[in-house]
Enzyme design. Structure first.
Site, PDB file in Angstrom:
ATOM      1  N   LYS A 115       0.819  -1.214   0.000  1.00 40.30           N
ATOM      2  CA  LYS A 115       0.000   0.000   0.000  1.00 40.30           C
ATOM      3  C   LYS A 115       0.851   1.261   0.000  1.00 40.30           C
ATOM      4  O   LYS A 115       0.448   2.268  -0.571  1.00 40.30           O
ATOM      5  CB  LYS A 115      -0.968   0.002   1.195  1.00 40.30           C
ATOM      6  N   LYS A 197      -6.159 -12.666  -6.870  1.00 38.60           N
ATOM      7  CA  LYS A 197      -7.511 -12.874  -6.348  1.00 38.60           C
ATOM      8  C   LYS A 197      -8.467 -11.780  -6.819  1.00 38.60           C
ATOM      9  O   LYS A 197      -8.048 -10.668  -7.116  1.00 38.60           O
ATOM     10  CB  LYS A 197      -7.489 -13.021  -4.825  1.00 38.60           C
ATOM     11  N   LYS A 200     -11.644  -5.465  -6.345  1.00 36.82           N
ATOM     12  CA  LYS A 200     -12.296  -4.293  -6.931  1.00 36.82           C
ATOM     13  C   LYS A 200     -11.327  -3.447  -7.745  1.00 36.82           C
ATOM     14  O   LYS A 200     -11.740  -2.650  -8.573  1.00 36.82           O
ATOM     15  CB  LYS A 200     -12.938  -3.449  -5.837  1.00 36.82           C
TER      16      LYS A 200
END
Ligand code: TRP
Length: 333
Positions: A115, A197, A200
């Protein structure tokens, strides 16, 4: 609630709309566990602001997430459903655990590394200490199991380390929780990039719970299948990740085994298989979408659910927090 039951707890950040991966990989299994466990599920709203959020969107998505939890079968009479920000003990224990979590440990977290690489202009302290808050989320409820995806396993391991460290100094305050990773069958990959995976962040490969049937069908028709020459429906996650992922989805929804699915599509190509999976998903999500839409309109009902949830959660969480405050030496109020 029955005190002899084991405790289970998990949370999802309302930073994006819930999708098929959240449903098949997590929420659907949570709903099946309710008789066996005392269950706590929360909207991890405190965590979302480690990345900048639009306030109106965050509020809307948080309420939608609660409505969708219920529509997915999490009965609020049997599960404790709440917003993390409604239970101040999370932030309070989070601070204490910040002081028992090491800089080096936090630096090693892969989610922090990912992140902070993605949001270079906003590498804030909350993003860094997030795992200590997550440890607080968990340890407050003394759970036996924490169902999470593979990507969150490192955070649950850190939680165990921090709990053990604290217990080592002050005696047995926290129960040491176990991660509860769903079996491989429930790990849903993206439709366009079956190597990672469903998420969004790649919307073309992600099927959202509230999505319109025609959009769902379009995504399945465009799902990536494999470039191997045999072009038949066969389960082989290494050689055929795209087809195997579709089989996984179809199997999770219909309950059919991979052998049964192979037999069903024997002699047919991917062209017949993909829309069939799309249809199964559409029919599976239809009642969820309709129920969530209905619930979302009933603001009074939703309010009742999250207030009762926060009250129950606070009772349990405050018990642990009081014990911690006492152990570290704070004067009792
Ligand atoms: N970190 C989790 C995620 O991003 C969400 C989360 C926050 C969580 N607190 C938790 C999950 C406690 C399980 C238990 O998916």
């Amino acid at each position: 609630m029955d005190d002899t039951k084991k405790i289970m707890l998990s949370g999802i950040q309302p930073s994006g709309d819930l999708h098929l991966g959240n449903y098949l990989g997590a929420i659907k299994n949570w709903a099946d566990r309710v008789e066996e466990f005392d269950c706590y599920y929360f909207m991890a709203d405190l965590h979302t602001i480690t990345v900048r959020q639009n306030p109106a969107d965050l509020r809307r998505r948080s309420l939608e997430q609660l409505a969708q939890y219920i529509a997915c079968g999490l009965d609020p009479e049997k599960n404790t459903l709440f917003f993390q920000s409604h239970v101040p003990a999370h932030a309070q224990l989070g601070w204490v655990l910040d002081c028992y979590t090491m800089f080096g440990e936090l630096s090693r977290m892969t989610q922090f590394k990912d992140k902070s690489a993605k949001h270079k202009d906003n590498i804030n302290a909350g993003l860094f200490t997030y795992p200590a808050l997550m440890a607080a989320d968990i340890l407050l409820y003394q759970p036996d199991y924490v169902p999470v995806g593979e990507d969150q396993k490192q955070h649950v391991e850190l939680t165990r380390d921090v709990a053990q460290r604290f217990n080592g100094i002050y005696g047995p305050v926290f129960k040491i929780p176990e991660p509860y990773i769903p079996k491989a069958g429930a790990r849903i990959m993206g439709l366009t990039v079956p190597g990672s995976k469903m998420s969004k962040s790649i919307p073309e490969g992600c099927v959202f719970l509230m999505e319109k049937p025609e959009d769902i069908q379009r995504k399945f028709r465009r799902a990536v299948t494999d470039s191997d020459t045999e072009r038949c429906v066969r389960y082989d996650p290494v050689a055929k990740p795209g087809v195997s992922n579709l089989m996984n989805i179809y199997s999770a929804i219909t309950g059919r085994t991979f052998e049964a699915i192979e037999a069903e599509f024997d002699g047919q190509g991917y062209g017949a298989f993909k829309p069939k999976v799309g249809e199964a998903v559409i029919e599976c999500l239809r009642p969820i979408r309709e129920e969530a839409t209905r619930i979302l309109k009933d603001k009074g009902y939703l309010e009742g659910v999250y207030r009762a949830g926060a009250e129950k959660a606070s009772r349990v969480a405050n018990k642990t927090l009081r014990k911690v405050y006492k152990k570290v030496g704070f004067v009792q109020p």
